[in-house]
Design an enzyme around this catalytic site. Structure first.
Site, PDB file in Angstrom:
ATOM      1  N   THR A  42      -2.592   6.805   0.041  1.00  0.00           N
ATOM      2  CA  THR A  42      -3.799   6.886   0.839  1.00  0.00           C
ATOM      3  C   THR A  42      -4.648   7.990   0.235  1.00  0.00           C
ATOM      4  O   THR A  42      -4.124   8.977  -0.287  1.00  0.00           O
ATOM      5  CB  THR A  42      -3.499   7.132   2.331  1.00  0.00           C
ATOM      6  OG1 THR A  42      -4.717   7.086   3.077  1.00  0.00           O
ATOM      7  CG2 THR A  42      -2.793   8.454   2.582  1.00  0.00           C
ATOM      8  N   LYS A  70       0.876  -1.179   0.000  1.00  0.00           N
ATOM      9  CA  LYS A  70       0.000   0.000   0.000  1.00  0.00           C
ATOM     10  C   LYS A  70       0.908   1.222   0.000  1.00  0.00           C
ATOM     11  O   LYS A  70       1.647   1.446   0.954  1.00  0.00           O
ATOM     12  CB  LYS A  70      -0.911  -0.002   1.232  1.00  0.00           C
ATOM     13  CG  LYS A  70      -1.808   1.227   1.330  1.00  0.00           C
ATOM     14  CD  LYS A  70      -2.750   1.089   2.520  1.00  0.00           C
ATOM     15  CE  LYS A  70      -3.496   2.367   2.835  1.00  0.00           C
ATOM     16  NZ  LYS A  70      -4.327   2.865   1.762  1.00  0.00           N
ATOM     17  N   GLU A 105      -3.242   0.846  -3.664  1.00  0.00           N
ATOM     18  CA  GLU A 105      -3.949   0.618  -2.398  1.00  0.00           C
ATOM     19  C   GLU A 105      -4.009  -0.871  -2.052  1.00  0.00           C
ATOM     20  O   GLU A 105      -4.547  -1.247  -1.025  1.00  0.00           O
ATOM     21  CB  GLU A 105      -5.377   1.172  -2.482  1.00  0.00           C
ATOM     22  CG  GLU A 105      -5.465   2.680  -2.428  1.00  0.00           C
ATOM     23  CD  GLU A 105      -5.546   3.226  -1.016  1.00  0.00           C
ATOM     24  OE1 GLU A 105      -5.298   2.471  -0.051  1.00  0.00           O
ATOM     25  OE2 GLU A 105      -5.858   4.421  -0.879  1.00  0.00           O
TER      26      GLU A 105
END
Length: 103
Positions: A24, A21, A74
């Site tokens: 954000t 990841k 993500e």
């Protein structure tokens, strides 16, 4: 004890630490982060510190302009990403992408 600069749901901790990841997506309340910022990261649930990240880029986005690349960054599918963002930020359409790397 220093306060955390940004928090993530605990379910994302392992993906962040493993480098799966790398972005954000946040609302306007967290649109102030800038490229080069070094941030202490905590878990949303208990505010426990778990890593430090560096912001590598920022940009704006809408739900309609999310792409497979965003979903990959993500570590989820595009359908999952749209649902997660809509669940966290109901009724909102304008968002801020924060790209980062763990230090």
């Amino acid at each position: 004890m220093q306060p955390n600069d940004i928090t993530f749901f605990q379910r994302f901790q392992d993906d962040i630490l493993a480098g799966r990841k790398t972005i954000t997506i946040r609302d306007e309340s967290e649109s102030h982060f800038k490229t080069g910022d070094v941030l202490r990261v905590g878990r949303f649930e208990d505010d426990g510190y778990f890593c430090t990240i560096e912001v590598t880029a920022t940009s704006t986005i809408t739900l309609e302009t999310l792409t497979e690349k965003h979903a990959e960054q993500e570590n989820m599918t595009l359908t999952e990403l749209i649902k997660v963002i809509a669940d966290i930020y109901p009724g909102q359409t304008q968002f801020y992408v924060i790209e980062f790397k763990c230090l």
